[in-house]
Design a protein around this motif. Structure first.
Motif, mmCIF file in Angstrom:
data_model
loop_
_atom_site.group_PDB
_atom_site.id
_atom_site.type_symbol
_atom_site.label_atom_id
_atom_site.label_comp_id
_atom_site.label_asym_id
_atom_site.label_seq_id
_atom_site.Cartn_x
_atom_site.Cartn_y
_atom_site.Cartn_z
ATOM 1 N N ILE A 1 0.852 -1.188 0.000
ATOM 2 C CA ILE A 1 0.000 0.000 0.000
ATOM 3 C C ILE A 1 0.888 1.238 0.000
ATOM 4 N N ASP A 2 0.774 2.036 -1.050
ATOM 5 C CA ASP A 2 1.577 3.250 -1.193
ATOM 6 C C ASP A 2 3.068 2.968 -1.038
ATOM 7 N N GLY A 3 3.521 1.830 -1.594
ATOM 8 C CA GLY A 3 4.929 1.481 -1.559
ATOM 9 C C GLY A 3 5.387 0.809 -0.276
ATOM 10 N N ILE A 4 4.460 0.576 0.654
ATOM 11 C CA ILE A 4 4.810 -0.008 1.948
ATOM 12 C C ILE A 4 4.167 -1.383 2.060
ATOM 13 N N ALA A 5 4.982 -2.388 2.391
ATOM 14 C CA ALA A 5 4.465 -3.749 2.553
ATOM 15 C C ALA A 5 3.608 -3.823 3.809
ATOM 16 N N CYS A 6 2.417 -4.357 3.659
ATOM 17 C CA CYS A 6 1.497 -4.539 4.789
ATOM 18 C C CYS A 6 1.557 -6.008 5.195
ATOM 19 N N LEU A 7 2.428 -6.327 6.154
ATOM 20 C CA LEU A 7 2.669 -7.707 6.548
ATOM 21 C C LEU A 7 1.870 -8.107 7.785
ATOM 22 N N VAL A 8 0.680 -7.592 7.899
ATOM 23 C CA VAL A 8 -0.229 -7.977 8.973
ATOM 24 C C VAL A 8 -0.919 -9.268 8.523
ATOM 25 N N PRO A 9 -0.820 -10.352 9.289
ATOM 26 C CA PRO A 9 -1.396 -11.617 8.844
ATOM 27 C C PRO A 9 -2.863 -11.537 8.422
ATOM 28 N N SER A 10 -3.659 -10.737 9.086
ATOM 29 C CA SER A 10 -5.077 -10.646 8.729
ATOM 30 C C SER A 10 -5.299 -9.940 7.390
ATOM 31 N N ARG A 11 -4.300 -9.222 6.882
ATOM 32 C CA ARG A 11 -4.406 -8.549 5.584
ATOM 33 C C ARG A 11 -3.951 -9.444 4.435
ATOM 34 N N GLY A 12 -3.314 -10.559 4.750
ATOM 35 C CA GLY A 12 -2.879 -11.489 3.719
ATOM 36 C C GLY A 12 -4.077 -12.180 3.083
ATOM 37 N N ARG A 13 -3.895 -12.591 1.843
ATOM 38 C CA ARG A 13 -4.964 -13.329 1.170
ATOM 39 C C ARG A 13 -4.388 -14.630 0.636
ATOM 40 N N LEU A 14 -5.228 -15.649 0.606
ATOM 41 C CA LEU A 14 -4.795 -16.935 0.089
ATOM 42 C C LEU A 14 -4.726 -16.875 -1.422
ATOM 43 N N VAL A 15 -3.672 -17.432 -1.966
ATOM 44 C CA VAL A 15 -3.502 -17.519 -3.411
ATOM 45 C C VAL A 15 -3.310 -18.980 -3.768
ATOM 46 N N GLU A 16 -3.631 -19.289 -5.011
ATOM 47 C CA GLU A 16 -3.466 -20.660 -5.471
ATOM 48 C C GLU A 16 -1.981 -20.967 -5.583
ATOM 49 N N LYS A 17 -1.578 -22.056 -4.942
ATOM 50 C CA LYS A 17 -0.178 -22.459 -5.036
ATOM 51 C C LYS A 17 0.068 -23.057 -6.403
ATOM 52 N N LEU A 18 1.184 -22.694 -7.001
ATOM 53 C CA LEU A 18 1.561 -23.253 -8.286
ATOM 54 C C LEU A 18 2.126 -24.647 -8.069
ATOM 55 N N PRO A 19 1.675 -25.620 -8.855
ATOM 56 C CA PRO A 19 2.230 -26.967 -8.683
ATOM 57 C C PRO A 19 3.689 -26.998 -9.119
ATOM 58 N N LYS A 20 4.458 -27.792 -8.417
ATOM 59 C CA LYS A 20 5.871 -27.943 -8.782
ATOM 60 C C LYS A 20 5.955 -28.733 -10.074
ATOM 61 N N ASP A 21 6.978 -28.430 -10.849
ATOM 62 C CA ASP A 21 7.226 -29.208 -12.060
ATOM 63 C C ASP A 21 7.574 -30.627 -11.642
#
Length: 80
Positions: free
Chosen positions: A51-71
């Protein structure tokens, strides 16, 4: 972005900070995703906003993303 009638340019994230930043949940290193403008923990599948160039590393602000499968590992017998 417009705030209070004034055009505000998004601040860019300084990628040199990645050497000092870690996921607050697992303490693993983070990867910068230029496309989504987020810091991603690939092992947990969590992305944190910038946000505005600043990493927001608050766990509740994180979102789940799909993990990429390993080759898949190449089968040594397939090359025969």
């Amino acid at each position: 972005m417009v705030r209070g009638g004034i055009l505000v340019k998004h601040a860019a994230f300084n990628t040199s900070l990645l050497q000092y930043l870690a996921c607050p949940l697992s303490k693993d290193p983070l990867r910068y995703c230029e496309k989504s403008q987020e810091l991603v923990n690939d092992s947990l599948g969590v992305a944190y906003p910038i946000i505005d160039g600043i990493a927001c590393l608050v766990p509740s602000r994180g979102r789940l993303v799909e993990k990429l499968p390993k080759d898949p590992e190449p089968d040594p017998a397939a090359g025969r």
